[in-house]
Scaffold this active site. Structure first.
Site: not given
Length: 333
Positions: A188, A245
């Site tokens: 991520k 994120t």
């Protein structure tokens, strides 16, 4: 016996976890230096990494590793690249049989080890677990609602940790997939850099949504190739963390990508940051690890090329868009 949790690492995430845990049970926060521990303890605040959040008096702050000895569980909230070194420091003081709960996200450069694999080498007597998911430290510290995943191979150990770390407004889900949850936490950060580049170049919401979705597909392929559960990629440690994120204003990796997309050099972008931007270290390691199973990660590879100076932001985008047509969902490339 009173249950007591030790949190290793006085960065933003470690401090936020310790602050919240201390509200429900005795806890200790371990900092790497005496000076830092004393400063945090005296101010009752981590002014550098988590300003504005007062630490409860029930939270002890120390640089003495011996404080671990009576802990019921130990949370390791240190950067992935520092985990091996910190574990070596802690090993002589580690309580027998007490689990090591990894809160780091990334892959170790050089060895290509995931955090739990590092602990298998450095703390072999400590059963590993992983705490991960879409969680910004400042929101957790403020008591805002959040959810995360607690992964451990042993079901009984997992249940004990879920009960021990249960906190108001912090929903924990259990998982047996140590591999998948860790790969999600690593990937991520890399994909968030790419999402930031898309935003920095002004390419629109459509492009960002497509990139995040294809990032999930990359992650699912890698998890399956490594023996994890592909559905983990669609859970909190995968899709959930990706969304946060890749879109959250507090994401260091996304902000780095935005700066690169707007024309900053990597050195200029990093100079403006406080704390570790883990995706910079993880991108080449993630691609190298995937190569061991023959898994293709186009987005991660493009980010690694960008960070290494082998590509420009425009080349990253055009390279991804010019790929040949393929089926949307394949666990193997």
């Amino acid at each position: 016996m009173t249950e007591r949790v030790a949190v290793i690492g006085a960065g933003a995430w470690g401090t936020a976890l310790a602050l919240r845990i201390a509200a429900i049970r005795p806890a200790v926060l371990w900092a790497r230096t005496v000076e830092r521990a004393q400063a945090i303890a005296a101010a009752r605040e981590n002014a550098r990494y988590l300003p504005g959040h007062r630490l409860p008096e029930t939270l002890a702050v120390t640089a003495d590793a011996a404080a671990l000895r009576d802990a019921t569980a130990v949370l390791l909230a240190v950067p992935a690249q520092a985990l091996r070194m910190i574990a070596a420091v802690l090993r002589p003081h580690w309580p027998d049989g007490i689990p090591a709960v990894v809160c780091a996200k990334g892959i170790e450069r050089g060895t290509l080890r995931l955090p739990a694999e590092i602990l298998a080498e450095t703390l072999p007597a400590a059963p590993p677990a992983v705490l991960t998911g879409p969680t910004f430290a400042h929101e957790l510290a403020a008591g805002l609602p959040a959810a995360a995943v607690l992964a451990a191979a042993d079901e009984a150990a997992r249940a004990r940790l879920l009960a021990l770390l249960a906190m108001p407004r912090f929903r924990l889900y259990g998982s047996a997939d140590l591999i998948g949850t860790q790969l999600g936490g690593a990937a991520k950060n890399v994909i968030a850099i790419a999402a930031g580049v898309v935003e920095g170049m002004g390419l629109g919401e459509n492009a960002r949504a497509a990139l995040i979705t294809r990032g999930v597909a990359e992650l699912a392929r890698l998890v399956a190739a490594e023996g994890g559960r592909p559905e983990t990629a669609a859970g909190l440690s995968g899709l959930g963390d990706l969304i946060l994120t890749c879109t959250g204003a507090a994401s260091r990796n996304h902000a780095l990508g935005v700066a690169l997309g707007r024309g900053a050099t990597l050195e200029e972008a990093l100079a403006a940051r406080v704390g570790v931007t883990e995706g910079v270290h993880t991108a080449p390691a993630l691609v190298a690890r995937a190569a061991r199973t023959g898994t293709e990660l186009p987005i991660a590879a493009a980010v690694a090329d960008l960070l290494a100076g082998r590509a420009t932001p425009a080349m990253l985008v055009e390279g991804l868009l010019s790929r040949g047509a393929t089926e949307e969902w394949r666990l193997r490339m």
